[in-house]
Design a protein around this motif. Structure first.
Motif, mmCIF file in Angstrom:
data_model
loop_
_atom_site.group_PDB
_atom_site.id
_atom_site.type_symbol
_atom_site.label_atom_id
_atom_site.label_comp_id
_atom_site.label_asym_id
_atom_site.label_seq_id
_atom_site.Cartn_x
_atom_site.Cartn_y
_atom_site.Cartn_z
ATOM 1 N N THR B 135 0.859 -1.073 -0.012
ATOM 2 C CA THR B 135 0.103 -0.011 0.155
ATOM 3 C C THR B 135 0.727 1.182 -0.140
ATOM 4 O O THR B 135 1.671 1.207 0.912
ATOM 5 N N VAL B 136 0.745 2.108 -1.009
ATOM 6 C CA VAL B 136 1.759 3.046 -1.119
ATOM 7 C C VAL B 136 0.940 4.517 -1.398
ATOM 8 O O VAL B 136 -0.056 4.479 -2.012
ATOM 9 N N GLN B 137 1.539 5.418 -0.574
ATOM 10 C CA GLN B 137 0.901 6.791 -0.719
ATOM 11 C C GLN B 137 2.066 7.710 -1.314
ATOM 12 O O GLN B 137 3.120 7.856 -1.116
ATOM 13 N N SER B 138 1.249 8.440 -2.483
ATOM 14 C CA SER B 138 2.140 9.339 -3.145
ATOM 15 C C SER B 138 2.104 10.907 -2.596
ATOM 16 O O SER B 138 1.144 11.349 -2.204
ATOM 17 N N SER B 139 3.259 11.475 -2.693
ATOM 18 C CA SER B 139 3.495 12.814 -2.237
ATOM 19 C C SER B 139 3.514 13.780 -3.261
ATOM 20 O O SER B 139 3.629 14.970 -3.071
ATOM 21 N N ASP B 140 3.622 13.330 -4.366
ATOM 22 C CA ASP B 140 3.706 14.141 -5.723
ATOM 23 C C ASP B 140 2.502 14.859 -5.924
ATOM 24 O O ASP B 140 1.676 14.228 -5.693
ATOM 25 N N SER B 141 2.597 16.163 -6.510
ATOM 26 C CA SER B 141 1.321 16.726 -6.768
ATOM 27 C C SER B 141 0.202 16.153 -7.940
ATOM 28 O O SER B 141 -0.652 16.221 -8.047
ATOM 29 N N LYS B 142 1.206 15.604 -8.854
ATOM 30 C CA LYS B 142 0.339 14.700 -9.690
ATOM 31 C C LYS B 142 0.793 13.272 -9.470
ATOM 32 O O LYS B 142 1.771 12.931 -9.060
ATOM 33 N N LYS B 143 -0.558 12.482 -9.918
ATOM 34 C CA LYS B 143 -0.109 11.119 -9.527
ATOM 35 C C LYS B 143 -0.184 10.437 -11.209
ATOM 36 O O LYS B 143 -1.143 10.688 -11.737
ATOM 37 N N LEU B 144 0.973 9.662 -11.584
ATOM 38 C CA LEU B 144 0.859 9.129 -12.806
ATOM 39 C C LEU B 144 0.982 7.659 -12.649
ATOM 40 O O LEU B 144 1.693 7.136 -11.715
#
Lengths: 272, 309
Positions: B135-144
């Motif tokens: 389970t991963v959480q992205s901190s980038d402003s966009k999600k690719l």
């Protein structure tokens, strides 16, 4: 353009043609991963996979990339093979293995941090800018995180073309023609050099290192650089909140005859 | 919260994987555009406009997009990216080739091969060929994101009424050229996209015996696969290999014949909907993941199976 076929004796019908007198430098990125024959065990605290004391090896697709570089060198197209890995001190074993297989020189970028592919691509870009190879070979994906990103990202950061999932490579002096394994069959593209090419399984059959070569590899040059000294922003963007076991499959049943099997598939599972 | 899905197609037909990816995108939000980029691809745009849940079809039609080379496609996507919070594509060879290039150009850490959506920034994805789920959480402003299409039910391909909007295309990168596609040499369906797969292992004893499996596969319209043991023994070529280091597949029906069930093989096929194992060794690990197990000598059972189909 004078061409000759150099690999028919090596690889059956998988012939590649090249111009004469190429003396390219190839850089191969390799990753140390959990041996694919070993079952990945989830840590009790769900933080990841248990790797302490686990058997580690070179990522299988990286083996294809190394093998291809060696075949190109044996064919006289490539003059020097530089292998690069990023990771803990023990990744030296993986690099020594590549040197035993036939690489000339190794670079180990030392870090305890587990880098995401974007950060790996940034480190490799730094190395590429110093080494100036004509070609970068990588495996199409690492069998631990299964990301399948690094080669494409490196090509993007360098502004180079990319050829992923390669099953055949023909090098010319300024370009390369690559057969790619895509879902619909085999795609052929032509890319300018320098380029990043990612290896698929069918590209070649990796060799094993001979004992004399393992001994010789101990004396081949291996440079160590600490990641921190490169001044790159390699901070991770993804936080792993948990790593869990996949849901288990429900228990199946045993059938006694082929007839019973066909009946179950038709009338119970309804899949034929 | 705008979402862009990149359609996969061959300039004629919309690839059905796109429908699964649209369905995944609709779990994130409803403001969804679909990019159809290619050459002479108007029939794809028309089909795409019928997909339920899509607002706009953005059509980039240019000879520079013939073959959908990653370099030109990525430049196009980067030019469009400011409008979108999420960009999704199927985790097929098309999506896997393209999206990392776009991600790196946008300085985004891509989330590969998601199998479930927890929230707009948190996703579940298989690692170690499905032996663990992260389970991963992205901190980038966009999600690719690339989407494992077997894990999402397809959006409906008819009943939608998206608008069709042509968009401008950047010039050719000059870095690469599309030469062509040769469909698989085999008459049989592709392993990666087959609904039914019949695979053989070391128990097949030699390559000639694979003809028995081919006969069964022909009756079922199935693809033929193999374990690494069979490939390493030289029975069949590398591209037959199902497993952690070969192809990871999830057909509706997987029939494992003379395959013991090594860990690395199970990793490549255990998401199959129905698994059948035929093996004379009662203790073979393959039976632990099989829905239907038959303890039998395959040289008796396979000809019998072919006749029964």
């Amino acid at each position: 353009m004078i061409e000759y076929h150099f690999r028919d004796w090596l690889r059956g019908d998988n012939v590649k043609s090249v111009t004469e007198n190429l003396s390219m430098k190839v850089l191969v990125g390799i990753k140390r991963v959990l041996d694919p024959q070993v079952k990945a065990r989830v840590k009790a605290d769900q933080s990841g996979i248990e790797l302490t004391h686990a058997k580690m090896t070179m990522n299988p697709f990286c083996e294809n990339a190394v093998e291809e570089a060696i075949l190109l060198k044996e064919a006289g197209v490539v003059e020097e093979i530089v292998v690069v890995s990023i990771g803990v001190a023990k990744a030296e074993e993986t690099l020594r293995n590549a040197l035993a297989l036939g690489a000339d020189r190794a670079i180990l970028v030392l870090t305890e941090q587990i880098l995401e592919p974007l950060a790996v691509a940034k480190v490799l870009k730094h190395i590429v800018e110093k080494e100036v190879p004509n070609l970068v070979l990588v495996g199409k994906q690492a069998i631990d995180d299964d990301c399948n990103q690094t080669g494409q990202m490196l090509a993007a950061l360098l502004g180079w073309p990319q050829a992923t999932f390669a099953s055949n490579i023909e090098l010319q002096d300024t370009d390369a023609t690559i057969t790619r394994e895509v879902d619909g069959g085999l795609e052929t593209i032509n890319v300018n050099l320098p380029a990043v090419i990612s290896a698929d399984l069918r590209l070649n059959e990796p060799r094993y290192a001979s004992l004399p070569n393992v001994m010789k590899a101990k004396r081949k040059p291996l440079d160590k650089i600490t990641l921190d000294t490169l001044g790159l922003n390699t901070a991770n963007r993804l936080t792993t909140l948990a790593v869990n076991e996949p849901p288990a499959r429900a228990a199946g049943i045993m059938v006694a005859t082929v007839e019973e099997l066909v009946d179950k598939l038709k009338n119970e599972a309804k899949v034929i | 919260m705008s979402i862009l899905v990149i359609a996969e197609h061959d300039n004629i037909n919309l690839n059905s994987a796109t429908l699964n990816t649209v369905a995944a995108a609709l779990q994130i939000g409803s403001d969804l555009d679909l990019l159809v980029a290619g050459h002479d691809c108007s029939s794809v745009a028309t089909a795409a406009s019928q997909v339920v849940g899509v607002n706009r079809i953005l059509v980039a039609d240019s000879d520079t997009l013939n073959g959908q080379l990653a370099e030109n496609m990525a430049n196009l996507l980067v030019s469009m990216a400011t409008e979108y919070n999420h960009i999704l594509v199927s985790a097929t060879t098309f999506g896997k080739n393209l999206l990392p290039r776009v991600s790196a150009m946008l300085d985004v850490s891509q989330i590969s091969d998601i199998s479930a959506i927890v929230s707009e920034d948190t996703f579940i994805r298989p690692i170690y060929a499905g032996n663990a789920m992260a389970t991963v959480q992205s901190s980038d402003s966009k999600k690719l994101i690339t989407v494992r299409v077997t894990k999402f039910d397809a959006a409906s391909a008819s009943g939608g009424n998206a608008t069709i909007n042509p968009i401008s295309v950047s010039e050719d990168s000059g870095l690469s050229r599309y030469v062509g596609l040769s469909a698989s040499e085999s008459e049989r369906v592709e392993l990666a996209s087959a609904d039914i797969v019949v695979s053989g292992g070391r128990g097949m004893q030699n390559g000639d015996n694979f003809a028995m499996l081919e006969a069964v596969a022909d009756k079922l319209g199935a693809a033929v696969g193999a374990s690494r043991a069979a490939v390493d023994a030289g029975f069949v070529p590398n591209d037959y290999q199902v497993g952690q280091t070969g192809k990871v597949i999830a057909p509706d029906l997987y029939i494992a014949v003379g395959i013991s069930g090594a860990i690395q093989h199970l990793a490549g096929m255990k998401d199959s909907k129905v698994i059948v194992a035929i093996n004379k060794d009662t203790e073979a690990p393959i039976f632990q993941v099989a829905d239907y197990g038959l303890v039998a000598d395959l040289f008796d059972a396979i000809p019998e199976l072919e006749k029964a189909l």
